[in-house]
Design a protein around this motif. Structure first.
Motif, PDB file in Angstrom:
ATOM      1  N   PRO A  28      -0.233  13.117  -9.556  1.00 54.25           N
ATOM      2  CA  PRO A  28       0.064  11.997 -10.447  1.00 54.25           C
ATOM      3  C   PRO A  28      -1.045  11.828 -11.497  1.00 54.25           C
ATOM      4  O   PRO A  28      -2.223  11.867 -11.159  1.00 54.25           O
ATOM      5  CB  PRO A  28       0.128  10.788  -9.517  1.00 54.25           C
ATOM      6  N   CYS A  41      -3.736  14.172   4.783  1.00 54.47           N
ATOM      7  CA  CYS A  41      -3.529  13.625   3.438  1.00 54.47           C
ATOM      8  C   CYS A  41      -2.918  12.224   3.445  1.00 54.47           C
ATOM      9  O   CYS A  41      -3.143  11.448   2.534  1.00 54.47           O
ATOM     10  CB  CYS A  41      -2.711  14.583   2.575  1.00 54.47           C
ATOM     11  N   GLU A  71       7.974  15.398 -12.381  1.00 58.38           N
ATOM     12  CA  GLU A  71       7.216  16.647 -12.276  1.00 58.38           C
ATOM     13  C   GLU A  71       8.105  17.768 -11.732  1.00 58.38           C
ATOM     14  O   GLU A  71       7.994  18.915 -12.157  1.00 58.38           O
ATOM     15  CB  GLU A  71       6.008  16.473 -11.351  1.00 58.38           C
ATOM     16  N   GLN A  98      11.961   2.341   1.475  1.00 54.71           N
ATOM     17  CA  GLN A  98      10.639   2.765   1.025  1.00 54.71           C
ATOM     18  C   GLN A  98      10.522   4.290   1.056  1.00 54.71           C
ATOM     19  O   GLN A  98       9.980   4.904   0.145  1.00 54.71           O
ATOM     20  CB  GLN A  98       9.567   2.146   1.927  1.00 54.71           C
ATOM     21  N   ILE A 142       0.097   5.260  -4.940  1.00 51.06           N
ATOM     22  CA  ILE A 142      -1.091   4.903  -4.162  1.00 51.06           C
ATOM     23  C   ILE A 142      -1.343   6.048  -3.178  1.00 51.06           C
ATOM     24  O   ILE A 142      -0.506   6.328  -2.320  1.00 51.06           O
ATOM     25  CB  ILE A 142      -0.922   3.568  -3.415  1.00 51.06           C
ATOM     26  N   LEU A 143      -2.457   6.729  -3.349  1.00 52.29           N
ATOM     27  CA  LEU A 143      -2.747   7.929  -2.560  1.00 52.29           C
ATOM     28  C   LEU A 143      -4.100   7.781  -1.870  1.00 52.29           C
ATOM     29  O   LEU A 143      -4.995   7.128  -2.390  1.00 52.29           O
ATOM     30  CB  LEU A 143      -2.845   9.162  -3.468  1.00 52.29           C
ATOM     31  N   ARG A 175       3.118   9.123   4.960  1.00 54.11           N
ATOM     32  CA  ARG A 175       3.175   7.875   5.729  1.00 54.11           C
ATOM     33  C   ARG A 175       4.517   7.176   5.559  1.00 54.11           C
ATOM     34  O   ARG A 175       5.065   7.100   4.464  1.00 54.11           O
ATOM     35  CB  ARG A 175       2.006   6.956   5.403  1.00 54.11           C
ATOM     36  N   GLU A 193       0.798  -1.220   0.000  1.00 52.88           N
ATOM     37  CA  GLU A 193       0.000   0.000   0.000  1.00 52.88           C
ATOM     38  C   GLU A 193       0.843   1.289   0.000  1.00 52.88           C
ATOM     39  O   GLU A 193       0.328   2.361  -0.322  1.00 52.88           O
ATOM     40  CB  GLU A 193      -0.933   0.005   1.211  1.00 52.88           C
ATOM     41  N   ASN A 194       2.119   1.163   0.367  1.00 57.80           N
ATOM     42  CA  ASN A 194       2.957   2.367   0.370  1.00 57.80           C
ATOM     43  C   ASN A 194       3.743   2.548  -0.926  1.00 57.80           C
ATOM     44  O   ASN A 194       4.636   3.380  -1.009  1.00 57.80           O
ATOM     45  CB  ASN A 194       3.910   2.337   1.569  1.00 57.80           C
ATOM     46  N   LEU A 195       3.428   1.756  -1.938  1.00 54.67           N
ATOM     47  CA  LEU A 195       4.086   1.945  -3.229  1.00 54.67           C
ATOM     48  C   LEU A 195       3.788   3.343  -3.752  1.00 54.67           C
ATOM     49  O   LEU A 195       2.722   3.906  -3.463  1.00 54.67           O
ATOM     50  CB  LEU A 195       3.579   0.912  -4.240  1.00 54.67           C
ATOM     51  N   VAL A 196       4.716   3.883  -4.519  1.00 58.40           N
ATOM     52  CA  VAL A 196       4.492   5.196  -5.126  1.00 58.40           C
ATOM     53  C   VAL A 196       3.314   5.071  -6.105  1.00 58.40           C
ATOM     54  O   VAL A 196       3.230   4.101  -6.862  1.00 58.40           O
ATOM     55  CB  VAL A 196       5.767   5.669  -5.848  1.00 58.40           C
ATOM     56  N   GLU A 209      10.163  -2.330 -10.257  1.00 56.74           N
ATOM     57  CA  GLU A 209      11.450  -2.328  -9.547  1.00 56.74           C
ATOM     58  C   GLU A 209      11.774  -0.972  -8.919  1.00 56.74           C
ATOM     59  O   GLU A 209      12.604  -0.870  -8.031  1.00 56.74           O
ATOM     60  CB  GLU A 209      12.583  -2.813 -10.471  1.00 56.74           C
ATOM     61  N   GLU A 210      11.068   0.074  -9.357  1.00 55.11           N
ATOM     62  CA  GLU A 210      11.304   1.386  -8.755  1.00 55.11           C
ATOM     63  C   GLU A 210      10.349   1.682  -7.589  1.00 55.11           C
ATOM     64  O   GLU A 210      10.313   2.811  -7.079  1.00 55.11           O
ATOM     65  CB  GLU A 210      11.135   2.482  -9.821  1.00 55.11           C
ATOM     66  N   GLY A 211       9.574   0.698  -7.230  1.00 55.23           N
ATOM     67  CA  GLY A 211       8.658   0.907  -6.107  1.00 55.23           C
ATOM     68  C   GLY A 211       7.387   1.641  -6.484  1.00 55.23           C
ATOM     69  O   GLY A 211       6.723   2.206  -5.626  1.00 55.23           O
ATOM     70  N   ARG A 212       7.088   1.668  -7.786  1.00 57.63           N
ATOM     71  CA  ARG A 212       5.827   2.294  -8.220  1.00 57.63           C
ATOM     72  C   ARG A 212       4.772   1.232  -8.421  1.00 57.63           C
ATOM     73  O   ARG A 212       5.082   0.118  -8.836  1.00 57.63           O
ATOM     74  CB  ARG A 212       6.041   3.054  -9.542  1.00 57.63           C
ATOM     75  N   GLN A 222      12.150   5.740  -1.950  1.00 61.05           N
ATOM     76  CA  GLN A 222      11.286   5.587  -3.130  1.00 61.05           C
ATOM     77  C   GLN A 222      10.152   6.598  -3.118  1.00 61.05           C
ATOM     78  O   GLN A 222       9.847   7.229  -4.122  1.00 61.05           O
ATOM     79  CB  GLN A 222      10.700   4.177  -3.167  1.00 61.05           C
ATOM     80  N   ARG A 223       9.541   6.763  -1.967  1.00 60.88           N
ATOM     81  CA  ARG A 223       8.407   7.684  -1.883  1.00 60.88           C
ATOM     82  C   ARG A 223       8.828   9.135  -2.089  1.00 60.88           C
ATOM     83  O   ARG A 223       8.064   9.943  -2.610  1.00 60.88           O
ATOM     84  CB  ARG A 223       7.658   7.512  -0.551  1.00 60.88           C
ATOM     85  N   ASN A 263       2.308   1.784   9.628  1.00 62.70           N
ATOM     86  CA  ASN A 263       2.306   3.100   9.008  1.00 62.70           C
ATOM     87  C   ASN A 263       2.184   4.204  10.043  1.00 62.70           C
ATOM     88  O   ASN A 263       1.314   4.172  10.901  1.00 62.70           O
ATOM     89  CB  ASN A 263       1.129   3.217   8.037  1.00 62.70           C
ATOM     90  N   ALA A 297       8.689  10.291  -5.685  1.00 63.15           N
ATOM     91  CA  ALA A 297       7.399  10.138  -6.372  1.00 63.15           C
ATOM     92  C   ALA A 297       7.180  11.165  -7.475  1.00 63.15           C
ATOM     93  O   ALA A 297       6.556  10.881  -8.484  1.00 63.15           O
ATOM     94  CB  ALA A 297       6.262  10.211  -5.356  1.00 63.15           C
ATOM     95  N   TYR A 298       7.669  12.358  -7.275  1.00 65.58           N
ATOM     96  CA  TYR A 298       7.362  13.422  -8.243  1.00 65.58           C
ATOM     97  C   TYR A 298       8.605  13.922  -8.960  1.00 65.58           C
ATOM     98  O   TYR A 298       8.643  15.064  -9.402  1.00 65.58           O
ATOM     99  CB  TYR A 298       6.640  14.577  -7.536  1.00 65.58           C
TER     100      TYR A 298
END
Lengths: 503, 268
Positions: free
Chosen positions: A309, B213, B254, B243, A283-284, B217, A278-281, A379-382, B246-247, B224, B250-251
């Motif tokens: 996104p 939001c 962008e 993790q 997922i919001l 997390r 659930e913490n993969l990039v 593999e990039e955690g997405r 990676q998070r 979490n 995310a952008y």
């Protein structure tokens, strides 16, 4: 919570069984039995509106409004009023529209509702006023929401202002925590009764869920801004960027001389599925997705600085109004597929039928009786996919809805690169934890008298989602109305003059 | 104050200054169309009614922050947010900071020193001119080591190399690490075998900073946590750093797009 209609796995209220007149155009042929033919509101065509964030329903013309108003039976004991949480005199304002006295119609609404342009758009009329309409038994109920919106929009366009006489200044000051529907209603009602109000808002813009949650295409932000500006003109002071519980506490507000405090901070803590991945990039929470889009105007990135996104294959988990708002936002951000994944059937979907209909018209698919088990990443955690299992419905559970049961061996995978989790919210503990003596229930919501909004702390009232959990805009406004009445009584109670309090 | 791409802003915000404690953060927004950017405070002066943030210019938003001149205003500032650092006397403490993380580390170090701890500080940066608050850190530490990647000042190498020595020579009761995520990860891995409790200060992507939001997390001990309300400080031995890294990315595309668009406009 976000949105105006309850979270996916919560609401168990009645669902109306009548069919909507949605999407009908002005050109629609009139029914032979004219009394039963409801005037549909013109809308942007689905193919066109998929490409923009402008409002979908376009509003009635005066002719349409008068015609629709003429259908009202003017019942002697109108049950529509009973269905309205703020008890608007519906037959009266409808009659005034019929008589083309539009300015009087809006004034009639204002007597009970300060936010008609908002409510006309986002109230679930089908389970409230319209759900009780006698006409609905034989045909379609009168379009009360459309008429309310018409009157409010016309007043906005023509600059009609609320000039109802204000009470003499009382010299009392009330602090309102949260500028969502509950807080705004309390502010309006107390101002009218001559009290001073200061609204404290944690975000940089006032309006609460009306600005961060409900999308522009359902509630233009200009409308909310205008309503707030009108409150400011009436004397409300609004302090943004002030987190009560952090920047300032409830006790400190009393120290500053506030005579009463209303807490309407909303629910606002997003729930997650707690399943692997659930913490993969990508997922919001719906809160995050919609706040980016609405409050931060991220749909206009890079013109606005906050990114959002843009998924190609989007999945929205949950089936409440918030899920619909998220799915329809994803459509407008250019997704190729948008799927609502819901563990029960269409029957149990908590969203308003109108919202589901709008979403489907725009190409949102429903993947029903389906529950996610885990998310799959690259593999990039997405996020790259989701494993689901098929469900079937068993016996009704505590909510009265049939309990979904997984069908063994029915697991399957779907490809997705953006997942929005819209399964509801919990109580945000930020304020409640920092306020000693404030009694909470076992879910962390504030214990408040349902009639008055009084809490366990003398001088502190509460209402809206932080008391009830995710509900609707109008229910929060109803709670605000009741609290304002109780606060006013408290402030004007005999023997409680400033002198006797030692102030 | 500006030195290269490291910027110090002292911001008038009396309400925040009155409440702020070491370890807490604020969210700043430069203008109408700006992003909400969380920054942990380096200083809060209730007398002057100001707070101080020190940050590195990394993208469009910090670029906009940098362009603010003395007397200009941030459109929005909100705080203090997050939980303050737990400051108590535990004995021997090491405070490890990298880059602008030292700005956040400084008030924590001062607090730990003030609580009666013996403090060994290790700060590092890529080059000598990127070392910040060296004097200040020295004044609140019993010992201070400075490291640079290129050897232009102090130890030629990473803070972890000094930390290794300290761990071998001293009995530590607490480590605090603030800096790039990779540094905090390495510090945490290094202190783990010595069983030295290690606090890290995280700065994940977030929007509201009040728990709404869920973007911030972080997986801590398999559970979490929201950095904005549960953090920003966590037990470094329990944080899933991979993790988090990676998070944080995310952008990335962008962010590049936004910076590019911004520079193009400036060049015009």
């Amino acid at each position: 919570m976000i949105g105006d209609g309850g979270s996916s796995y919560r609401r168990s209220s009645v669902r109306s069984d009548f069919v909507f007149e949605l999407g009908r155009s002005m050109a629609e042929k009139e029914d032979v039995t004219e009394k039963w033919a409801r005037i549909g509101m013109p809308e942007q065509e689905p193919d066109k509106r998929r490409e923009n964030f402008e409002e979908v329903p376009l509003g009635y013309t005066p002719e349409m409004a008068v015609k629709e108003a003429s259908r009202c039976l003017q019942c002697k004991s109108p049950s529509c009023v009973e269905g309205c949480p703020v008890e608007i005199d519906i037959p009266a304002f409808v009659q005034l529209i019929k008589e083309e006295k539009f300015d009087e119609a809006i004034k009639k609404i204002w007597e009970k509702n300060r936010l008609p342009a908002v409510c006309g758009r986002v109230c679930p009329q089908e389970t409230q006023c319209e759900g009780r309409c006698v006409l609905g038994k034989k045909g379609r109920p009168i379009a009360i929401g459309n008429l309310e919106r018409f009157a409010a929009d016309l007043a906005r366009r023509e600059g009609i202002e609320d000039v109802s006489p204000k009470a003499e200044p009382s010299g009392k000051r009330v602090a309102i925590v949260g500028s969502g529907p509950a807080g705004l209603t309390v502010a309006a009602d107390l101002l009218a009764r001559g009290h001073q109000v200061t609204i404290f808002e944690a975000l940089h813009k006032p309006g609460g869920v009306l600005v961060y949650g409900i999308p522009e295409f359902r509630l233009p932000k200009k409308i909310v801004a205008d309503e707030i500006e009108s409150l400011e003109k009436q004397g409300a002071e609004i302090m943004c960027n002030t987190v009560v519980g952090r920047t300032i506490t409830i006790d400190e507000l009393f120290d500053q001389g506030y005579d009463a405090i209303f807490v309407g901070v909303g629910a606002g803590l997003p729930r997650f599925m707690n399943i692997p991945g659930e913490n993969l990039v990508g997922i919001l929470s719906a809160n995050e997705y919609l706040t980016r889009a609405n409050l931060m105007t991220a749909y206009r990135f890079p013109e606005y600085d906050t990114p959002i996104p843009r998924g190609r294959n989007v999945v929205v988990i949950g089936a409440g109004n918030v899920a619909m708002d998220s799915a329809r936002t994803a459509v407008r951000l250019g997704a190729e597929t948008v799927r609502i994944v819901y563990r029960r059937s269409r029957e149990e979907m908590p969203a308003r039928a109108a919202e589901i209909h709008h979403a489907e018209e725009e190409g949102v698919e429903l993947l029903l009786l389906t529950s996610p088990i885990r998310f799959l990443g690259d593999e990039e955690g997405r996020v790259a996919g989701m494993e689901c299992i098929k469900m079937e419905l068993g016996e009704p559970d505590a909510s009265g809805r049939r309990r979904p049961i997984p069908i063994e061996g029915s697991e399957f995978e779907i490809v997705c690169d953006l997942v929005i989790i819209a399964i509801g919210t919990g109580a945000n503990p930020l304020l409640t934890r920092s306020t000693e003596g404030l009694e909470l229930n076992r879910w962390g919501y504030i214990e408040a008298d349902p009639e008055t909004g009084e809490t366990s702390i003398e001088g502190v009232w509460a209402g809206g989602d932080i008391v009830t959990g995710s509900a609707t805009v109008i229910e929060a406004m109803g709670a605000g109305r009741r609290a304002a009445r109780s606060i006013h009584e408290h402030l004007t109670r005999e023997g409680r003059s400033p002198e006797s309090c030692g102030v | 104050m500006a030195s290269g791409n490291v910027i110090l802003n002292e911001i008038e915000a009396p309400l925040i200054a009155k409440k702020a404690k070491p370890g807490q953060f604020v969210i700043l927004k430069a203008g109408e169309r700006g992003e909400r950017i969380p920054l942990t405070m380096a200083e809060a002066d209730p007398e002057r009614g100001t707070i101080t943030v020190i940050y590195k210019v990394v993208g469009k938003s910090t670029e906009l922050f940098k362009n603010l001149r003395e007397g200009d205003s941030y459109q929005d500032a909100v705080g203090p947010l997050g939980q303050p650092t737990h400051l108590e006397r535990v004995g021997n403490v090491t405070c490890v900071g990298g880059g602008t993380g030292v700005a956040v580390l400084y008030p924590i170090t001062r607090g730990l020193k003030g609580a009666g701890n013996r403090v060994i500080s290790i700060i590092g940066a890529r080059t000598a001119d990127r070392i910040i608050l060296e004097e200040e850190m020295k004044s609140v530490s019993d010992e201070l080591f400075v490291c640079t990647d290129d050897g232009s000042r102090g130890h030629h190498g990473f803070v972890t190399e000094i930390l290794k020595k300290v761990l071998e020579e001293e009995t530590l009761n607490l480590a605090v690490a603030v800096g790039p995520v990779l540094m905090m990860k390495l510090v945490s891995e290094m202190t783990r075998p010595y069983d030295v409790k290690t606090i890290v200060s995280l700065n994940p992507i977030m929007i509201d900073g009040t728990g709404m939001c869920g973007g911030c997390r972080v997986l801590v001990d398999g559970e979490n946590k929201f950095a904005c309300v549960d953090g920003p400080e966590f037990d470094g031995h329990k944080v899933d750093f991979d993790q988090l890294i990676q998070r944080l990315g995310a952008y990335e595309s962008e962010e590049r797009e936004s910076s590019m668009a911004h520079r193009c406009r400036l060049d015009r």
